[in-house]
Structure formats: C-alpha cells, structure tokens
Write an enzyme that holds these catalytic residues in place. Sequence first.
Site, PDB file in Angstrom:
ATOM      1  N   ALA A  15     -26.227 -40.444   7.187  1.00  0.00           N
ATOM      2  CA  ALA A  15     -27.157 -41.118   8.102  1.00  0.00           C
ATOM      3  C   ALA A  15     -28.429 -40.347   8.452  1.00  0.00           C
ATOM      4  CB  ALA A  15     -26.421 -41.459   9.399  1.00  0.00           C
ATOM      5  N   PRO A  18     -32.002 -38.617   8.611  1.00  0.00           N
ATOM      6  CA  PRO A  18     -32.313 -38.216   9.987  1.00  0.00           C
ATOM      7  C   PRO A  18     -32.160 -39.333  11.027  1.00  0.00           C
ATOM      8  CG  PRO A  18     -34.341 -38.695   8.826  1.00  0.00           C
ATOM      9  CD  PRO A  18     -33.226 -38.899   7.833  1.00  0.00           C
ATOM     10  N   GLY A  21     -33.169 -42.803  10.673  1.00  0.00           N
ATOM     11  CA  GLY A  21     -34.090 -43.954  10.623  1.00  0.00           C
ATOM     12  C   GLY A  21     -33.330 -45.268  10.520  1.00  0.00           C
ATOM     13  N   LYS A  22     -32.408 -45.309   9.584  1.00  0.00           N
ATOM     14  CA  LYS A  22     -31.641 -46.547   9.401  1.00  0.00           C
ATOM     15  C   LYS A  22     -30.611 -46.723  10.511  1.00  0.00           C
ATOM     16  CE  LYS A  22     -32.552 -46.663   4.471  1.00  0.00           C
ATOM     17  NZ  LYS A  22     -33.130 -45.298   4.340  1.00  0.00           N
ATOM     18  N   ASP A  29     -18.336 -35.205   6.335  1.00  0.00           N
ATOM     19  CA  ASP A  29     -18.558 -35.721   4.992  1.00  0.00           C
ATOM     20  C   ASP A  29     -18.119 -37.189   4.956  1.00  0.00           C
ATOM     21  OD1 ASP A  29     -18.429 -36.316   2.260  1.00  0.00           O
ATOM     22  OD2 ASP A  29     -18.014 -34.234   1.738  1.00  0.00           O
ATOM     23  N   ASN A  49     -37.527 -40.329  -5.934  1.00  0.00           N
ATOM     24  CA  ASN A  49     -38.369 -40.805  -7.046  1.00  0.00           C
ATOM     25  C   ASN A  49     -39.729 -40.153  -6.974  1.00  0.00           C
ATOM     26  OD1 ASN A  49     -40.394 -42.843  -5.662  1.00  0.00           O
ATOM     27  ND2 ASN A  49     -38.401 -43.175  -4.714  1.00  0.00           N
ATOM     28  N   CYS A  53     -33.047 -44.388  -3.110  1.00  0.00           N
ATOM     29  CA  CYS A  53     -34.483 -44.429  -3.360  1.00  0.00           C
ATOM     30  C   CYS A  53     -34.751 -43.825  -4.746  1.00  0.00           C
ATOM     31  CB  CYS A  53     -35.275 -43.725  -2.262  1.00  0.00           C
ATOM     32  SG  CYS A  53     -34.835 -42.013  -2.016  1.00  0.00           S
TER      33      CYS A  53
END
Lengths: 158, 335
Positions: free
Chosen positions: B131, B133, B135-136, B180, B203, B248
């Site tokens: 999770a 930092p 954001g989601k 974990d 990416n 990503c």
Amino acid sequence: MNLPQFVKVFTSEELFQIRDIVIISNSFYLVVPSLRKVVAQMRDKPFAVGMFLGREEGGNFLPSFQLLDWIMLHTSRKVTLNEKTAWLVICGRDVFRQGILEAPDGLSDGDVVLLQNSVGECLGYGHWCAEKKIAVHILLDRGDFLRRESPHHVKRNK
Amino acid sequence: MMAQSVLRRSTGSLEKDEDMSGQGMLTQSVAFERYRMLGQEPRHVDLPVSIRVNTIKIQPDLILKRLANIGIHLKPINFLRYGYSVTKSKFSVGASLEYLLGYMYTQEVASQIPVQVLDPKPGELVADLAAAPGGKTTQLAQWMENKGVIIALDKGERVYAIKNNLERCGVSNVVVLKKDARFLSDFHVEFDRILVDAPCSSNFIGDSRWFGKHSKSGLHNRSVLQKELIKSAFSCLKVGGTMVYSTCSLEPEENELVVDFALRKLKGLALVDAQCIGDPGLTQVFGKSLSRDMVKCRRLWPWKTGTQGFFIAKFEKIDPTDLTKLRSTKIDRCN
C-alpha cells in the site's frame, strides 16, 4: 499534559470515550467498533489504526492534525491570522502581534491556542506570549507534513 | 543493435536462446523492440501534473475555485471521477496550503484508475496490498466515505508515509500493518474487495532512468512475487468478491503472463471487463497464446493514453462448485 488534559484545555465537551482509544507505540488512535472487531481478530500488532490523535514523547502529548481539526469545531480558543501570517505559520514561523486578526480575551502567557486562517482552517497550534513582539510561539504547523518527508525525519522515525 | 537483429518481428515470436529470452538488460532499443513486437510504436510522452480531489474533506467545485484564486488552474479528466490535470500553476501544487490541508492528493492519472475499477463501497471490508505510500489507500477510503474497514499492508519503511497521508487526508477507517502482503491469510478474514497494486519494474515514462536498470531475469523474479501476491489475495477473497490486479509496468511478464498464470492455477477466479480507458489486454505475447478473456484487461500505452504506462485486470471470485459459471469462464486459449 496527556491526551484528555490536552482536549480539556480547549473544550469541556467529551469528544470521545477513553475506552475507544487504542495505544500503539506511544501513539493514540480513536477506533470505531467495526475497526476494533477486525483488529481483535488479528495476531499482528497494527502499525496504525483508525483516527490518529497524536503521540506522547518525553511525557508531552503531541496532537495530530486530525485531532486539532476536530477540536477546532468545539472551541473558541483560537487565534485568527491574516493571509500573510497564515502563510508564514505553515513555513514554521512564529506569529507577530500585527498578523493577528482576532484573538479570544483573557489569554495568559503560556496558554495553548489553536491557529486558524480567515476561513477557519486549522494551521497549527502554539503558546500564547503575553508581553512580547511575538504573540504565538508555534509548536506545530501544517508544513510539518512536508518536513516529515525529508530523509532526516524518515531516518529519525525508524 | 544486436538484440534488434535477432528479433523476428514478422512472426511476433522470438528465437530460442536469443537475447530477448535471456538475461539481457532492457536497454531502450531492446525494450522498444519488444513493444513493437506487441504492435506498438513507442515514444516518449510528457505527463501533466495531476491531482485527485479528496472529497472526504472538500467538494470539487470549492477546491477548484480556491486554487484558481491562487493561480492553479485545473481541468477535469473525463474518465476519472475526481481526477484533474493542472493546466497552469505558478508554483508546485504539493507546496500549497490546500495540499497540506488534505484537500487533494497529487496522483498520476493512470494510477487513479485501479481504485475506480475496484469501486469499493461504504461499509465493506477491503484489503490494499503493498500500500505505501498510501495514495490508493486514501482513494479507497474516499470511495468508501470513510466507512467500513481497509487493511493496508506494506513490509517496507514507507509505512510511515501511509500514516502521514491518512492523517493529512482525514482518513479514519484504515488498519495499517507493516507486513508482507503474501501473508494476508494470517488474518483469517474474507474481504469484499482486494486491491493488488503490485510492486513492479515501473516504466520508462514514470522513471527517466528506467532503461538499463531492468533485465529479463529481473522481470521474471518480480513476476514470482506478483503471482504470490495474487494467490494470497485470492485465498482471502469472498466468493462474489472483486479483486483488481494492477501494475505500472508495460512488460507482459508482469501483466498478462501473471494473469494467465492466475487463471490457470486458481480455480474460481474469473476475469471481468475492467471498463476503463486503454487497449484490451494482449492475447498473444511473444509467440505465446493466452486466454481470450485477456481482452477484458486494460493496457495503458502512454503514447496512446497520454498517461503513465499501466495494466489493470479485474477479477471476480466465483463459487468453484457453480458449474454454470465455471463453464463460461473455462480458459479458452487463442491459437
């Protein structure tokens, strides 16, 4: 000063029940029953849970912004700042008397006060200084969120 | 150049023992050639600064007005619920009072999509794996209106960042664990929804030093972890529950091949159409045929979407004894 004493400085209202507080590594969290139920099922100790209220360090209670925002709604003990001073506060500067738009009557030297901008948003808190050029000595300001991300702070947290 | 010479673009397959299937570094020429083999014409893209308005604390119309007054102009992103791109700004959005007050979260456009696809509801039990930092995690809480429970796991030191972001954004329905995520089943609870935003190679759009930092063997190693995360999440998902797997990364080894593995190994896991922007997932990867259902995934090629590269797969867990549903999700390979 501990958590209940800190809240009492600002309001006589009971904002929360002590039984709803969870302490993890000197940090205080307000936990609603649905969260508490999930945590009770875990064998692992959470790192954080629910609403962070603050932490104790060296016998002093250091409030979180979630707590300060909440207290803001229940207290008149707040100092309103002009736009320029509000910006200086979040840069960690103390408050000069000329930057104050409004302050409650009867404040004494060393009293803890909340700081807000002209639209009532909490910027931090500090100690009232009665007879100096500096009116409020800052103890915590919103800019702390940026400072916490610095490598030095992260290292200290470990 | 040597790597390019060994590619067989016309057949979309790679010769055995050649550079692409070996341990070689993914230099720009190698990586770009791989994307060309997948039918793309890769190029660099400049990303706009973008934010998500945090409706736990403020409504979009109010923050838009405030920011305009201080010289920050925003434009809504039509495929995001609360996403805006910064069209003009005198200073960094992250240094504004509005940011410090938690009214917004600086979040890249594509990275706002997985939570929107997962679509968690108030009152649900949700897990956010890897999770940090946060954001989601804060976005999940926003979707859930701060009601219900989110369990956010991360094994790294960045759990501190999760805690800070929860405080800043006024989130109060999260349990953060420094753990974990492969051991999610330790909790003995079943989740309504799980977000597996897996650690990945990222990416080259999001990381200017990406080329030369990653290798095929590195992708393989990471995909082992990604498969373990999906397996762990699946074991803790309710029947009827939803899971979103995202990265990503643009590399099929971390995306379609992981999903293909999950579909083959996890009985009762079915892909659902992700219903978001992007190309359908790939059904042919370097000569290998994958499930036809892979088209339900989405691939965000930066040069097509103007975002960071992203991959999103949405799953539903169905009752393995429900033969009707199982038949319809039987893996049907492309030839």
